[in-house]
Design a protein around this motif. Structure first.
Motif, PDB file in Angstrom:
ATOM      1  N   TYR A 124      -7.619  -6.403 -12.646  1.00  0.00           N
ATOM      2  CA  TYR A 124      -6.407  -5.689 -12.791  1.00  0.00           C
ATOM      3  C   TYR A 124      -6.602  -4.303 -12.417  1.00  0.00           C
ATOM      4  O   TYR A 124      -7.593  -3.758 -12.491  1.00  0.00           O
ATOM      5  N   LEU A 125      -5.705  -3.706 -11.917  1.00  0.00           N
ATOM      6  CA  LEU A 125      -5.642  -2.251 -11.347  1.00  0.00           C
ATOM      7  C   LEU A 125      -4.425  -1.514 -11.859  1.00  0.00           C
ATOM      8  O   LEU A 125      -3.192  -1.837 -11.581  1.00  0.00           O
ATOM      9  N   LEU A 126      -4.651  -0.685 -12.524  1.00  0.00           N
ATOM     10  CA  LEU A 126      -3.965   0.405 -13.175  1.00  0.00           C
ATOM     11  C   LEU A 126      -3.046   1.219 -12.281  1.00  0.00           C
ATOM     12  O   LEU A 126      -3.574   1.515 -11.214  1.00  0.00           O
ATOM     13  N   PRO A 127      -2.005   1.573 -12.518  1.00  0.00           N
ATOM     14  CA  PRO A 127      -1.125   2.846 -11.868  1.00  0.00           C
ATOM     15  C   PRO A 127      -2.305   4.052 -12.089  1.00  0.00           C
ATOM     16  O   PRO A 127      -2.842   4.048 -12.973  1.00  0.00           O
ATOM     17  N   THR A 128      -1.915   5.066 -11.076  1.00  0.00           N
ATOM     18  CA  THR A 128      -2.777   6.071 -10.945  1.00  0.00           C
ATOM     19  C   THR A 128      -2.398   6.957 -12.363  1.00  0.00           C
ATOM     20  O   THR A 128      -1.170   6.496 -12.847  1.00  0.00           O
ATOM     21  N   GLU A 129      -3.055   7.822 -12.499  1.00  0.00           N
ATOM     22  CA  GLU A 129      -2.653   8.844 -13.617  1.00  0.00           C
ATOM     23  C   GLU A 129      -1.199   9.453 -13.348  1.00  0.00           C
ATOM     24  O   GLU A 129      -0.329   9.555 -14.094  1.00  0.00           O
ATOM     25  N   GLU A 130      -1.069   9.775 -12.136  1.00  0.00           N
ATOM     26  CA  GLU A 130       0.078  10.490 -11.649  1.00  0.00           C
ATOM     27  C   GLU A 130       1.348   9.421 -11.996  1.00  0.00           C
ATOM     28  O   GLU A 130       2.293   9.905 -12.250  1.00  0.00           O
ATOM     29  N   GLU A 131       0.920   8.390 -11.438  1.00  0.00           N
ATOM     30  CA  GLU A 131       2.169   7.350 -11.630  1.00  0.00           C
ATOM     31  C   GLU A 131       2.308   7.016 -12.938  1.00  0.00           C
ATOM     32  O   GLU A 131       3.499   6.788 -13.323  1.00  0.00           O
ATOM     33  N   ARG A 132       1.525   6.681 -13.870  1.00  0.00           N
ATOM     34  CA  ARG A 132       1.579   6.432 -14.981  1.00  0.00           C
ATOM     35  C   ARG A 132       2.223   7.594 -15.862  1.00  0.00           C
ATOM     36  O   ARG A 132       3.165   7.538 -16.652  1.00  0.00           O
ATOM     37  N   ALA A 133       2.048   8.768 -15.482  1.00  0.00           N
ATOM     38  CA  ALA A 133       2.766   9.963 -16.131  1.00  0.00           C
ATOM     39  C   ALA A 133       4.228  10.059 -15.841  1.00  0.00           C
ATOM     40  O   ALA A 133       5.151  10.474 -16.383  1.00  0.00           O
TER      41      ALA A 133
ATOM     42  N   ARG B 210       0.766  -1.187   0.142  1.00  0.00           N
ATOM     43  CA  ARG B 210      -0.007  -0.025   0.007  1.00  0.00           C
ATOM     44  C   ARG B 210       0.942   1.253   0.109  1.00  0.00           C
ATOM     45  O   ARG B 210       1.044   1.972   1.017  1.00  0.00           O
ATOM     46  N   LEU B 211       1.491   1.429  -0.947  1.00  0.00           N
ATOM     47  CA  LEU B 211       2.384   2.604  -1.067  1.00  0.00           C
ATOM     48  C   LEU B 211       2.243   3.267  -2.494  1.00  0.00           C
ATOM     49  O   LEU B 211       1.861   2.667  -3.684  1.00  0.00           O
ATOM     50  N   THR B 212       2.840   4.588  -2.684  1.00  0.00           N
ATOM     51  CA  THR B 212       2.936   4.972  -3.857  1.00  0.00           C
ATOM     52  C   THR B 212       4.362   5.864  -3.917  1.00  0.00           C
ATOM     53  O   THR B 212       4.904   6.223  -2.798  1.00  0.00           O
TER      54      THR B 212
ATOM     55  N   VAL C  40       8.732   8.075  -0.833  1.00  0.00           N
ATOM     56  CA  VAL C  40       7.651   6.775  -0.783  1.00  0.00           C
ATOM     57  C   VAL C  40       6.835   7.475   0.108  1.00  0.00           C
ATOM     58  O   VAL C  40       6.799   7.951   1.327  1.00  0.00           O
ATOM     59  N   VAL C  41       5.285   7.173  -0.016  1.00  0.00           N
ATOM     60  CA  VAL C  41       4.048   7.547   0.858  1.00  0.00           C
ATOM     61  C   VAL C  41       3.458   6.035   1.085  1.00  0.00           C
ATOM     62  O   VAL C  41       3.200   5.436  -0.021  1.00  0.00           O
ATOM     63  N   GLU C  42       3.115   5.916   2.135  1.00  0.00           N
ATOM     64  CA  GLU C  42       1.889   4.768   2.369  1.00  0.00           C
ATOM     65  C   GLU C  42       0.537   5.469   2.163  1.00  0.00           C
ATOM     66  O   GLU C  42       0.230   6.445   2.717  1.00  0.00           O
ATOM     67  N   ILE C  43      -0.316   4.515   1.776  1.00  0.00           N
ATOM     68  CA  ILE C  43      -1.744   4.938   1.473  1.00  0.00           C
ATOM     69  C   ILE C  43      -2.523   4.258   1.954  1.00  0.00           C
ATOM     70  O   ILE C  43      -2.214   3.458   2.616  1.00  0.00           O
ATOM     71  N   VAL C  44      -3.737   5.035   2.183  1.00  0.00           N
ATOM     72  CA  VAL C  44      -4.966   4.144   3.043  1.00  0.00           C
ATOM     73  C   VAL C  44      -5.286   2.677   2.694  1.00  0.00           C
ATOM     74  O   VAL C  44      -5.478   1.779   3.410  1.00  0.00           O
ATOM     75  N   ALA C  45      -5.640   2.877   1.628  1.00  0.00           N
ATOM     76  CA  ALA C  45      -6.027   1.622   0.769  1.00  0.00           C
ATOM     77  C   ALA C  45      -5.959   1.681  -0.643  1.00  0.00           C
ATOM     78  O   ALA C  45      -5.743   2.822  -1.252  1.00  0.00           O
ATOM     79  N   LEU C  46      -6.065   0.385  -1.275  1.00  0.00           N
ATOM     80  CA  LEU C  46      -6.219   0.445  -2.976  1.00  0.00           C
ATOM     81  C   LEU C  46      -7.256   1.379  -3.471  1.00  0.00           C
ATOM     82  O   LEU C  46      -7.103   1.930  -4.591  1.00  0.00           O
TER      83      LEU C  46
END
Length: 286
Positions: free
Chosen positions: A244-253, A112-114, A136-142
Motif C-alpha cells: 500500500y502507498l499512502l497519499p502524501t502529507e500534503e494530499e492527506r492534509a 501519475r497525478l496529484t 491537476v499536476v502530472e508527476i514523474v513517478a510514484l
C-alpha cells in the motif's frame, strides 16, 4: 476543532456543494478570480493578482486549472480563508476531487497525478475573494513526486487504457524495515513483481488521525482480491502480498483518503498482468 470523518463529507458531496461551495456561474464576484481551462508554468500557488500568470496549455507547464469554484453561505462568512481540515476546506477538496474524475475520465488516484486546491491569500480573503481553484499536476513517478512538464491538456487523459499515465507494473526495492524504497516501472508483459490493483478508501478514518497499517493491509487485500477475481482474500494471502502507498502529507492534509494498492510476489517474477486471472492463475506460493 474536533475530529471529523472525511468520508461523511464525501458521501454528502451534493449537499455540501449546495451548502458551502458553488461553481462560478452567473455574475462573477468583484475582485481577483482565477480562470479555469488555463495552465501554469509552475505548481506554485499563484494565488494573488500580481503572481497570477496563466499560460495556454499548449505551452510547457506543470499545473492545469480545470475548475474554479466559490465558497458560499457560512463557508464564505469566515474572517479568514479556510484552514486545512476545516469543513469548508474539505468540502472544496471533495468538489475538486469529483470534478477531477469528470475532467480526467477516471479517479486521479489511478494515474501519475496529484490534485491541488489553491485558496485566496489572507489579504485576498479580506478583499472579499471567495474562490477556490482545482489544479491537476502530472508527476514523474510514484517514487519521484516532482512535476512532469507537459505541453498539452490532461482533459480525458484517464479515459480508456491510457497506459502512459495509469499506474501499472513495477519492480520495487525495499528498505531494512520492509518499506518501499524505490518503485521503478516495468512492462506488465515483461518481468515484474508488483502490479497496481486499485484504490482503497480510508473514509472511515477521522481527519488528522493516522491510517492504521493493519486497516490498509486488510483493505488492500480486498482490493487485490477483486482485481484478481478471487472471492475470498484469505485464499490469496499465502500466494501474494498486498502493498500500500499512502497519499502524501500534503494530499492527506487536503482531505485525500485514497490508498494505492499493489499486488506483489517475492517469488519468480511475473510476466503478464494478473487482472481477472482468478485463484488458479496465481503463483503457487509467495
Amino acid at each position: 476543532m474536533g475530529l471529523r470523518r472525511v468520508g461523511s463529507l464525501l458521501l454528502a458531496l451534493a449537499a455540501s456543494i449546495l451548502a458551502g461551495c458553488d461553481l462560478l456561474t452567473g455574475p462573477p464576484p468583484s475582485g481577483f478570480v482565477p480562470e479555469a481551462g488555463v495552465c501554469h508554468l509552475t505548481m506554485g500557488d499563484n494565488a494573488t493578482r500580481t503572481a497570477y500568470r496563466p499560460v495556454t496549455c499548449l505551452e510547457r507547464h506543470e499545473a492545469e486549472t480545470f475548475l474554479v469554484g466559490r465558497f458560499a453561505g457560512a463557508d464564505a462568512d469566515s474572517d479568514d480563508p479556510p484552514a486545512n481540515g476545516s469543513d469548508a476546506a474539505l468540502r472544496a477538496y471533495a468538489s475538486c476531487r469529483t470534478a477531477a474524475r469528470e475532467f480526467l475520465g477516471d479517479d486521479w488516484r489511478t494515474g501519475r497525478l496529484t490534485l491541488r486546491v489553491v485558496l485566496p491569500t489572507a489579504d485576498g480573503w479580506a478583499a472579499a475573494e471567495r474562490w477556490y481553484r482545482c489544479d491537476v499536476v502530472e508527476i514523474v513517478a510514484l517514487d519521484l513526486y516532482d512535476p512532469n512538464l507537459r505541453a498539452n491538456s490532461l482533459e480525458d487523459a484517464l479515459h480508456g487504457p491510457a497506459e502512459w499515465l495509469r499506474h501499472g507494473c513495477y519492480t520495487p526495492t525495499f528498505g531494512s524495515s520492509g518499506e518501499i524504497r524505490t518503485l521503478p516501472p516495468a512492462s506488465c508483459t515483461g518481468p515484474h513483481q508488483s502490479e497496481f490493483a486499485g484504490v482503497w478508501w480510508a473514509d472511515d478514518v477521522p481527519y488528522g488521525e493516522e491510517i492504521p497499517p493493519e486497516a490498509m493491509s486488510d483493505g488492500c487485500y480486498g482490493v487485490v482480491a477483486r482485481y484478481l477475481g478471487v472471492a475470498d482474500d484469505q485464499e490469496l494471502r499465502p500466494r501474494l502480498d498486498a502493498l500500500y502507498l499512502l497519499p502524501t502529507e500534503e494530499e492527506r492534509a487536503a482531505g485525500e483518503t485514497g490508498v494505492l494498492c499493489l499486488l506483489h510476489t517475492e517469488g519468480e517474477p511475473l510476466t503478464r498482468s494478473l487482472a481477472g486471472v482468478g485463484l488458479r492463475g496465481l503463483p503457487a506460493s509467495n
